[in-house]
Scaffold this motif. Sequence first.
Motif, mmCIF file in Angstrom:
data_model
loop_
_atom_site.group_PDB
_atom_site.id
_atom_site.type_symbol
_atom_site.label_atom_id
_atom_site.label_comp_id
_atom_site.label_asym_id
_atom_site.label_seq_id
_atom_site.Cartn_x
_atom_site.Cartn_y
_atom_site.Cartn_z
ATOM 1 N N GLN A 64 39.990 44.565 36.083
ATOM 2 C CA GLN A 64 39.112 43.419 36.212
ATOM 3 C C GLN A 64 39.444 42.659 37.495
ATOM 4 N N ALA A 65 38.459 41.924 37.993
ATOM 5 C CA ALA A 65 38.672 41.137 39.213
ATOM 6 C C ALA A 65 39.736 40.076 38.979
ATOM 7 N N ASN A 66 40.557 39.824 40.002
ATOM 8 C CA ASN A 66 41.574 38.777 39.865
ATOM 9 C C ASN A 66 41.663 37.896 41.102
ATOM 10 N N GLN A 67 40.755 38.101 42.075
ATOM 11 C CA GLN A 67 40.798 37.297 43.282
ATOM 12 C C GLN A 67 39.947 36.036 43.123
ATOM 13 N N ASN A 68 40.117 35.068 44.030
ATOM 14 C CA ASN A 68 39.294 33.860 43.960
ATOM 15 C C ASN A 68 38.360 33.734 45.162
ATOM 16 N N ASP A 102 32.187 28.192 39.436
ATOM 17 C CA ASP A 102 32.964 28.550 38.250
ATOM 18 C C ASP A 102 32.949 30.066 38.102
ATOM 19 N N GLY A 103 34.140 30.694 38.096
ATOM 20 C CA GLY A 103 34.231 32.144 38.012
ATOM 21 C C GLY A 103 33.589 32.714 36.768
ATOM 22 N N ASN A 104 33.550 31.949 35.669
ATOM 23 C CA ASN A 104 32.958 32.440 34.425
ATOM 24 C C ASN A 104 31.463 32.724 34.555
ATOM 25 N N THR A 105 30.792 32.088 35.524
ATOM 26 C CA THR A 105 29.340 32.191 35.633
ATOM 27 C C THR A 105 28.887 33.281 36.596
ATOM 28 N N LEU A 106 29.803 34.097 37.115
ATOM 29 C CA LEU A 106 29.475 35.017 38.197
ATOM 30 C C LEU A 106 29.189 36.444 37.744
ATOM 31 N N ASP A 107 29.219 36.724 36.473
ATOM 32 C CA ASP A 107 28.996 38.082 35.973
ATOM 33 C C ASP A 107 29.958 39.084 36.619
ATOM 34 N N ILE A 108 31.185 38.637 36.915
ATOM 35 C CA ILE A 108 32.242 39.515 37.410
ATOM 36 C C ILE A 108 33.441 39.302 36.490
ATOM 37 N N PRO A 109 33.606 40.126 35.472
ATOM 38 C CA PRO A 109 34.680 39.906 34.499
ATOM 39 C C PRO A 109 36.047 39.784 35.165
ATOM 40 N N GLY A 110 36.820 38.811 34.698
ATOM 41 C CA GLY A 110 38.163 38.575 35.215
ATOM 42 C C GLY A 110 38.262 37.346 36.077
ATOM 43 N N LEU A 111 37.134 36.898 36.660
ATOM 44 C CA LEU A 111 37.169 35.712 37.506
ATOM 45 C C LEU A 111 37.120 34.461 36.645
ATOM 46 N N THR A 112 38.078 33.561 36.856
ATOM 47 C CA THR A 112 38.114 32.280 36.163
ATOM 48 C C THR A 112 38.490 31.206 37.171
ATOM 49 N N GLY A 113 38.319 29.956 36.788
ATOM 50 C CA GLY A 113 38.618 28.870 37.705
ATOM 51 C C GLY A 113 37.619 28.837 38.846
#
Length: 676
Positions: A64-68, A102-113
Amino acid sequence: MAQENDAPPSAQLSEGGSENENARIFEPTYFAQFAPRSALDMVSRIPGFNISGGNDGGQRGLGQANQNVIVNGQRFSSKSDSLRDQLSRISAADVVRIELVDGNTLDIPGLTGLVANVIYVNTGASGQFSWNTGFRPHNTEAQLYGGEISLSGSSGKLDFTVSLSNRNDRFGADGTNLIFAGDGSLIEEQDTKFSGGFDNPKLSTNFTYAFSENVIANLNLSYGEDFLFRDMPETGRPVFGASRVRDLVINEDGPAYELGGDIEFPAGPGRLKLIALERFERDNFANDLIDSFDDGRLPIGSRFTQTNGIGERIGRFEYSWSLWDADWQVSGEAAFNRLDRVSALFTLAPGGDFAPLPFPGGNGGVSEDRYEGSLSFSKSLSSSLSLQAIATGEFSTIEQTGVAANSRSFKRPKGSLALTWKPQDDLDISLTAARRVSQLSFGDFLASVSLNDENENNGNNELVPYQSWDLELEVNKGLGAWGSLKFEARQAWFEDFIDWFPLAGGGEARGNIGDARRLHLQLSGTVNLDPVGIAGARIDFTGVKRWMNVTDPFTGEDRPFSYDTVDFLDVDFRHDVPTTDWAYGVSIFTNNQAGYSRRYEFGRGWEGPTFADLFIENKDVFGLTVRATYGNFLGARNYFNRTVFDSPRPDGDVLFREEQDSRIGPIFRFSVSGSF
């Protein structure tokens, strides 16, 4: 109107203006005072935002994605180029805007904050270049050939970027080592000198082809060479006996390449993305140590060589669709990692040649075949509340060849649950609970030697990745014209934690030592000084404090993690003088690292107490940005202490104590960057 007039230029940004109605939008005019050359320059100037994460050689597959930071709504897929590398190749002139979302709204699982989404359009051929040079008055060669040149452009449906870079540095220190007996009496005084450097020349390319508006493919190719050297001469003057001169040389080199690509296209009610990646590197390592004496006796010495072939092959699919006002994704990944190692240990023979010694534990191979499947769910529960849930299962097989051949299989669940709340336009709160599995260092399975420290690291064919339960809180607060703040709290509970541990038959190796925990607190932010009358000035800062606890397998005592950071503080002041092309600033950095614990010794190495740098910059010298830096003007030094015992701890008596205090000296750097 009064509020607009009072707001400094560096605080002018807009809300909305993108598909994400809650995004904070940074237009190119916001960054004008910094005269950015690339997208990296722009992202680095977002108040309170620090670039983090991204695929790298230490990450477990792609996962899953983990970058910001993402670009045009997509994450980077290369593992050989960092986020900073890839952002530095996007011309600032091509950046349309940067959205902080907000990472939750980007349809890229793993992105938060909070995540920075760089929106750019390739408007034609453009190039970036930088030249980085420097020198130190003591112990080092000049750093002459650092930098990068890149060219981006388009031809019909094809966008391309080609870059040639050399990440390099030169470093060194000199000073005195004092060796004391267990009773505190001086045994030997040593004059030491350390000099070294590395060069990493690399050619990287990226191609993006739009078959249609809905079908886009990417291809990443890179090839590079790594060169590293360390020279560590030493003169030892014992209280009793002959003086000694040590010649210690380390050299390492080898090639590395990566081939990766992806294609995304509509399929049924959603979109399917296929990703493939192959990378490999070879490291050729050699370490020679020879001690010569002034009383006529024959020299003694050792040689250790090691050749590592490290490879990774990944195949991944991601299928995304929308259902019930939510974003869904199912994904699968197969990753195959491998290490092939050949090691050799030698002793210096009376005739001056190196004679081989048996060292079977340093030869062999390690491989891991890993398969995982994942289902993710992302949904906006309200205009201010969003949820993301990820459930993943993995199956892996680890095999080792050589004298310690072994094979084991594992099944592990993992995943995360993240909730983000935006109660105000300038306040974001994200809470994440996650179950994670680490990536093993395959070199820990096989034996190696550190000649200078006279330490042998045995292999361990029973290693398993450590797992953790993580609870993470991120709070972002805008301060209007004053800037912004970010607070992070991360609590981790580890299982099968990895550190040095004793082997039953003697010796020591990296191994699983049980449970551990760590609390990480971090405060970072940007404070604009315009409101107090210093137009164009800002302070960026990051402070970290960690509390760690693990049971030492040698003594049974609680202690921090070996080599981990206990706390650090990084403060940067920058002033872009209004109506001029000049900028200047100062930075201060201090770092406190925990020591290490081994079977026959414990110790700690660090540098400090405080590094401080001064810089001056002109953003238009014949169209170029020129920067000069005077580093380490407060005289931070290099320190290393250790206590060595004559038998295993904690019952052994002190054999000797070593105290090292070395001068680093000032560091002068000069850089030129521009666009074409």
